[in-house]
Structure formats: structure tokens, C-alpha cells
Design a protein around this motif. Structure first.
Motif, PDB file in Angstrom:
ATOM      1  N   HIS A  53      -8.601  -6.715  57.262  1.00 28.39           N
ATOM      2  CA  HIS A  53      -7.900  -7.840  57.889  1.00 28.39           C
ATOM      3  C   HIS A  53      -8.608  -8.192  59.192  1.00 28.39           C
ATOM      4  O   HIS A  53      -8.937  -7.306  59.982  1.00 28.39           O
ATOM      5  CB  HIS A  53      -6.446  -7.480  58.207  1.00 28.39           C
ATOM      6  CG  HIS A  53      -5.598  -7.234  56.989  1.00 28.39           C
ATOM      7  ND1 HIS A  53      -4.690  -8.164  56.510  1.00 28.39           N
ATOM      8  CD2 HIS A  53      -5.532  -6.167  56.148  1.00 28.39           C
ATOM      9  CE1 HIS A  53      -4.098  -7.678  55.440  1.00 28.39           C
ATOM     10  NE2 HIS A  53      -4.588  -6.463  55.193  1.00 28.39           N
ATOM     11  N   ARG A  68      -5.144 -15.817  60.116  1.00 27.50           N
ATOM     12  CA  ARG A  68      -5.523 -14.680  59.277  1.00 27.50           C
ATOM     13  C   ARG A  68      -6.801 -15.048  58.523  1.00 27.50           C
ATOM     14  O   ARG A  68      -6.772 -15.453  57.368  1.00 27.50           O
ATOM     15  CB  ARG A  68      -4.379 -14.347  58.335  1.00 27.50           C
ATOM     16  CG  ARG A  68      -3.189 -13.750  59.064  1.00 27.50           C
ATOM     17  CD  ARG A  68      -1.844 -14.147  58.484  1.00 27.50           C
ATOM     18  NE  ARG A  68      -1.643 -13.705  57.117  1.00 27.50           N
ATOM     19  CZ  ARG A  68      -0.562 -14.008  56.407  1.00 27.50           C
ATOM     20  NH1 ARG A  68       0.405 -14.747  56.945  1.00 27.50           N
ATOM     21  NH2 ARG A  68      -0.448 -13.599  55.158  1.00 27.50           N
ATOM     22  N   ASP A  87      -7.660 -11.658  55.086  1.00 27.81           N
ATOM     23  CA  ASP A  87      -6.255 -11.267  54.959  1.00 27.81           C
ATOM     24  C   ASP A  87      -6.026 -10.253  53.842  1.00 27.81           C
ATOM     25  O   ASP A  87      -5.184 -10.434  52.970  1.00 27.81           O
ATOM     26  CB  ASP A  87      -5.406 -12.521  54.712  1.00 27.81           C
ATOM     27  CG  ASP A  87      -3.915 -12.254  54.869  1.00 27.81           C
ATOM     28  OD1 ASP A  87      -3.545 -11.484  55.778  1.00 27.81           O
ATOM     29  OD2 ASP A  87      -3.136 -12.805  54.076  1.00 27.81           O
TER      30      ASP A  87
END
Length: 363
Positions: A38, A51, A54
Motif C-alpha cells: 500500500h 490510495r 492499494d
């Protein structure tokens, strides 16, 4: 789909004197990998968090070329930069040779000697005031200091990049070279350190069509001669077909389909991959798939399947008829494994239901 390019370019580099070709057979264990990766960025002046990556698992085995494809803004460049150690993960990990990547200055310097970046714009990455010799020698001087064999190493790298005789290019400047020659200088700058992995970000995007095949053939030759592993970041599925062993398709921060290039590009299972392939000139489709709207903002990733708002299968009613429409809107298909057992993987409820149905019918 068009046939692959010949692996030997018109100006391919000669093997090292006395060296045997390393070959391209991948080993079982990944050389470079990430797991549950992430990477987030805080928006300026707001509380929103983008994000960019992700949740990604991705493996690169020694001697293989993996193409990472997707639309602009899907997170593929951020993923590549994180694999290079240029971005630090928010969570998850990057491993090289089975060991977790460290982020100390010393650890990163050692790592970047073995994992090198090739940028898409040679004009922007080459200092116009530096000669070709200095541009190629720069990495060598940073990582190894003054070496007695510097000129031999530079000449070897230029030769391998297809600039021969290399001495003819030593004192030339970037503006004196063609676009293809500048890109070869950038590749030589990576090769001079004799890395095991190169990450090429859109390596032919800025080149004329007539030169692209030469550069792609060069990358294939380097893989075959030196056993180089490569991650090629691109939005061009045609390029992926010509150069890659495996392909990972990325959408909105996550890999949604991964498998061998023949399986993914000849028989795509994810609706997003199908849409990307449908617009290629050589695609055997009645009409291209036109996706609705733009990819969602990475600060507001939708629930369920992140592609569902643009999905042609959901919009056409096919997902409803398959009994998965509600799952598409509400249930996350999850993170795909790095490469699992080699089989194609897809993060799509409709594709998985179709696979199960076909398996039951053939049983």
C-alpha cells in the motif's frame, strides 16, 4: 493479435567476450516481489488520502519480463517507484532475493546498484552538458568511485546497448544523437553497473514507431544474453504482447488480472482487460468497448469491485444474469496472489462465476 518481434534487434549488442548466454528460464523463487503493498499520499490542504497503490502482490522471477499495464493514473508508476525503493510503502513489504528491503541510505545504495531504472524520456534524464561517456559513467562513479576499468565498463555498456563502436560516442552530447540513440545511452547507464533487474517506465513512449521495435528487441536480447529480469511499465498492450513473459493489468491502485502474456492477451477474463484490448487496431472484435467516464478519484475508491461503475458487463445486464451484480457493487474481489501457481488470476466476480460454470459443464 500480432506476432511477437524477433528477439534479435538489428543493432543488438554482442555477448561479453568468453561469456555464455545466461538464458531466460525463470527460477521458481521470485527475485523481486512485493506483498500486500500500500502506498498512500495525503492531498495538499485537505484530509483526503489518495490510495495510489492499494494492496498489490507481484512477483518477478529471475530472467523474466513482466509488463505492468493500465491507464494513466492507475498507480503503475508509483508501484514501480516503490519496487525501486524510491517510494516507501505505507504498509506491506518489498523483498529482494527473499529478504525484506531496508530503507537506510546504505541499504538503498546497495539495492539500487542491483535494481536500475530506465526512464521514458531520455531527453529529460540526460544532462545536456554531459558527454555520453560522463552520462554512462555517472552511476559507476556514484556506486564504485574511481575505477581503473571505468572506460572499459562504459565501452562495454554502450556496446551492449547497441552503440558501436562505443568510442565513437564517448565525446558526443545528447543533442547530437537521435531519440533512439539517446534511449540506448540511458539503457547503457543502467547496464554499466551490471544490475540483475531493470525497471523500464514507458521505455519507448517518446520514440518514433520505426525505432520502438529496435529498443524492444534490445531489451529481449539483454534478457537472453545476461539473464536480466525486467519490469516494463506501459499503457500499450501491443508492447506487452511483443516483449513480456507475463502481464499484470492494473486498475485504480490494484492488479486486476495477471498471468502469462498469451493467456491474458489472447483470452482476457477481466472486463477492463477486454476493454483495453478491444481498441487495439489488430483486435478481432465487432466494435471497441468504450468505457463510461474516467477512472474514479483514488481518494474516493468505490466499494465493491472498484471497476463496477464503468464495467460494461454490469451495464449490459450480463452480471445480473450471472447472479453476481450485487456482489460486483458491494463485495471487494480481493488482492490477487503474486503469481500463484502460474495460472491466470482475475479479480472479477463475473469472470470467476463464468469459470466455475464452464468447469461444471465440462466435468
Amino acid at each position: 493479435m500480432t506476432a511477437r518481434l524477433d528477439a534479435t534487434p538489428a543493432e543488438g549488442p554482442d555477448p561479453r567476450p568468453g561469456a555464455e548466454a545466461a538464458g531466460a528460464a525463470p527460477t521458481a523463487d521470485p527475485l523481486l516481489s512485493c506483498s500486500d503493498l500500500h502506498v498512500t499520499f495525503k492531498g495538499r490542504g485537505s484530509r483526503a488520502t489518495a490510495r495510489a497503490v492499494d494492496g498489490v502482490d507481484l512477483n518477478l522471477r529471475a530472467g523474466e519480463i513482466v509488463a505492468l499495464v493500465g491507464e494513466s493514473g492507475c498507480g503503475k508508476t508509483t508501484l514501480a517507484r516503490t519496487l525501486l525503493g524510491l517510494e516507501k510503502p505505507t504498509s506491506g513489504r518489498v523483498d529482494f532475493e527473499g529478504k525484506r528491503l531496508g530503507y537506510s541510505t546504505r541499504a538503498l545504495k546497495a539495492y539500487r546498484r542491483r535494481v536500475q531504472l530506465v526512464l521514458q524520456d531520455p531527453s529529460g534524464s540526460l544532462n545536456p552538458r554531459h558527454t555520453v561517456y560522463d552520462a554512462v559513467a555517472e552511476g559507476l562513479r556514484i556506486h564504485e568511485g574511481a575505477t581503473a576499468d571505468e572506460s572499459e565498463r562504459v565501452a562495454e555498456a554502450l556496446s551492449r546497448a547497441g552503440l558501436r563502436p562505443p568510442e565513437r560516442f564517448f565525446l558526443r552530447y545528447p543533442h547530437e544523437l537521435s531519440g533512439g540513440q539517446r534511449q540506448r545511452v540511458v539503457i547503457a547507464g543502467a547496464l554499466v553497473l551490471r544490475p540483475e533487474v531493470i525497471v523500464a517506465d514507458e521505455p519507448v513512449a517518446s520514440l518514433d514507431a520505426s525505432v520502438r521495435g529496435e529498443i524492444l528487441g534490445l531489451l529481449l536480447r539483454l534478457r537472453d544474453d545476461l539473464g536480466l529480469t525486467a519490469l516494463v511499465v506501459t499503457h500499450d498492450l501491443g508492447l506487452a504482447w511483443n516483449i513480456a513473459d507475463r502481464v499484470a493489468v492494473m486498475y485504480l491502485g490494484r492488479v486486476v488480472e495477471v498471468g502469462t502474456v498469451e493467456e491474458v492477451l489472447s483470452a482476457p477474463r477481466h472486463p477492463y482487460t477486454q476493454a483495453l484490448l478491444s481498441v487495439l487496431p489488430e483486435a478481432d472484435v465487432d466494435e471497441p468497448v468504450v468505457l463510461a467516464g474516467e477512472p474514479p478519484d483514488p481518494t474516493m475508491i468505490p466499494g465493491g469491485c472498484r471497476f463496477h461503475a464503468r464495467c460494461q458487463v454490469l451495464a449490459s445486464g450480463e452480471a445480473e444474469r450471472a447472479g453476481v451484480a450485487d456482489r460486483c457493487r458491494t463485495e471487494d474481489p480481493g488482492v490477487l496472489r503474486g503469481d500463484g501457481d502460474g495460472a491466470t488470476q482475475v479479480a472479477c466476480h463475473w469472470a470467476r462465476r463464468r469459470d466455475r460454470t464452464e468447469t461444471s459443464a465440462s466435468a
